[in-house]
Scaffold this motif. Structure first.
Motif, PDB file in Angstrom:
ATOM      1  N   ASP A  62      26.896  10.147  36.917  1.00  0.00           N
ATOM      2  CA  ASP A  62      27.289  11.412  37.548  1.00  0.00           C
ATOM      3  C   ASP A  62      28.699  11.816  37.111  1.00  0.00           C
ATOM      4  O   ASP A  62      28.991  12.996  36.905  1.00  0.00           O
ATOM      5  N   SER A 121      15.966   8.132  33.955  1.00  0.00           N
ATOM      6  CA  SER A 121      15.752   9.442  34.572  1.00  0.00           C
ATOM      7  C   SER A 121      17.060  10.222  34.671  1.00  0.00           C
ATOM      8  O   SER A 121      17.114  11.422  34.396  1.00  0.00           O
ATOM      9  N   ARG A 122      18.157   9.533  35.031  1.00  0.00           N
ATOM     10  CA  ARG A 122      19.450  10.194  35.172  1.00  0.00           C
ATOM     11  C   ARG A 122      19.970  10.680  33.815  1.00  0.00           C
ATOM     12  O   ARG A 122      20.530  11.757  33.708  1.00  0.00           O
ATOM     13  N   ARG A 124      18.074  11.449  31.249  1.00  0.00           N
ATOM     14  CA  ARG A 124      17.235  12.592  30.869  1.00  0.00           C
ATOM     15  C   ARG A 124      17.731  13.863  31.559  1.00  0.00           C
ATOM     16  O   ARG A 124      17.832  14.925  30.941  1.00  0.00           O
ATOM     17  N   GLU A 125      18.074  13.743  32.833  1.00  0.00           N
ATOM     18  CA  GLU A 125      18.630  14.891  33.574  1.00  0.00           C
ATOM     19  C   GLU A 125      19.903  15.390  32.907  1.00  0.00           C
ATOM     20  O   GLU A 125      20.123  16.597  32.798  1.00  0.00           O
ATOM     21  N   LEU A 128      18.966  17.257  29.687  1.00  0.00           N
ATOM     22  CA  LEU A 128      18.338  18.544  30.011  1.00  0.00           C
ATOM     23  C   LEU A 128      19.370  19.526  30.550  1.00  0.00           C
ATOM     24  O   LEU A 128      19.319  20.721  30.250  1.00  0.00           O
ATOM     25  N   LEU A 129      20.324  19.016  31.330  1.00  0.00           N
ATOM     26  CA  LEU A 129      21.373  19.866  31.895  1.00  0.00           C
ATOM     27  C   LEU A 129      22.262  20.435  30.793  1.00  0.00           C
ATOM     28  O   LEU A 129      22.594  21.631  30.798  1.00  0.00           O
ATOM     29  N   GLU A 132      20.370  23.121  29.133  1.00  0.00           N
ATOM     30  CA  GLU A 132      20.248  24.299  30.007  1.00  0.00           C
ATOM     31  C   GLU A 132      21.546  25.103  30.018  1.00  0.00           C
ATOM     32  O   GLU A 132      21.522  26.338  29.963  1.00  0.00           O
TER      33      GLU A 132
END
Length: 199
Positions: A62, A121-122, A124-125, A128-129, A132
C-alpha cells in the motif's frame, strides 16, 4: 477519530521502518525485533499494530502504491492535460521510479506473488491502478482533442508493458550512460504508441 489517526500514524511509522530495513537487508531478513529496534519501541507494540509479517508486507505494498501515485501529480498544477501526459511519460521512463520506491524492495516484494495469493492480488491491483491512471489522462487528452487514440486502455497497457520490461532489464545495467541510453530508447517507443514526439 483521534484513536484511528494515532493508529494510522503508528502503522505508517512501522511500515517506513520496515521499508528502510528492507533496503539494506532484504525483506526475508526482517523481524519484528529489527523493526522495533529501528523505532526504539518494544516489539509487542509492533505486534499490536501488525499481527504478523504478512500484514506488514501488505502495508508495504500500500505504501508503494501511494508512492507511485506521486508520479501522476503534476509539479505545476496549471499545466494542461497534454503537458501533464508528457510529464508522466517522462517520469515513467526516468530514474524517478527508483526515487519513489527502491527497486530491490519492489522486486523483493514482487517475488512473493509466486507463493502468496494475497500479495499477488495486491500487486495485480497496483499494476491495474497504474494503467487506469494513465488511461484516464490519455482519455482526457482525447476528449480535449489534444491527442488521437482509438483505445486509451490498450495504449496505457502497452506503455506499461514497455516500462515493466524496460525496468526488469535496466535493473541489471550498472553503467549510468548505458542506463540512460536504453531508457531514452524505451521512452521514444512509448511516445510512439500515442503518436507523440518524445521532444
Amino acid at each position: 477519530m483521534g484513536r484511528k489517526s494515532l493508529k494510522e500514524d503508528q502503522q505508517k511509522k512501522i511500515i517506513e521502518a520496515f521499508y528502510n530495513i528492507a533496503i539494506s537487508e532484504g525483506i526475508e531478513n526482517i523481524s519484528f525485533g529489527k523493526v522495533a529496534k529501528e523505532l526504539d519501541m518494544h516489539p509487542s507494540l509492533v505486534v499490536h499494530y501488525f499481527s504478523n509479517k504478512e500484514e506488514m508486507l501488505l502495508g508495504l505494498i500500500d505504501y508503494i502504491i501511494a508512492s507511485y501515485a506521486q508520479i501522476y501529480q503534476p509539479v505545476d498544477t496549471n499545466v494542461d492535460s497534454l503537458e501533464r501526459l508528457v510529464e508522466i511519460l517522462n517520469n515513467i521512463f526516468s530514474r524517478k521510479w527508483n526515487t519513489y520506491i527502491d527497486d530491490s524492495v519492489f522486486y523483493n516484494c514482487f517475488a512473493l506473488i509466486f507463493r502468496n495469493p494475497q500479495i499477488k492480488s495486491r500487486y495485480r491491483e497496483l499494476h491495474l491502478l497504474l494503467r487506469e491512471w494513465l488511461k484516464s489522462i490519455i482519455q482526457e487528452c482525447v476528449d480535449k482533442k489534444q491527442l488521437l487514440c482509438d483505445d486509451p486502455a490498450l495504449a496505457a497497457d502497452l506503455i506499461f508493458v514497455i516500462s515493466d520490461g524496460a525496468y526488469y532489464f535496466l535493473s541489471m545495467v550498472d553503467d549510468p550512460l548505458e542506463f540512460d541510453r536504453h531508457s531514452q530508447k524505451y521512452r521514444i517507443e512509448a511516445f510512439k504508441v500515442l503518436g507523440l514526439s518524445p521532444n
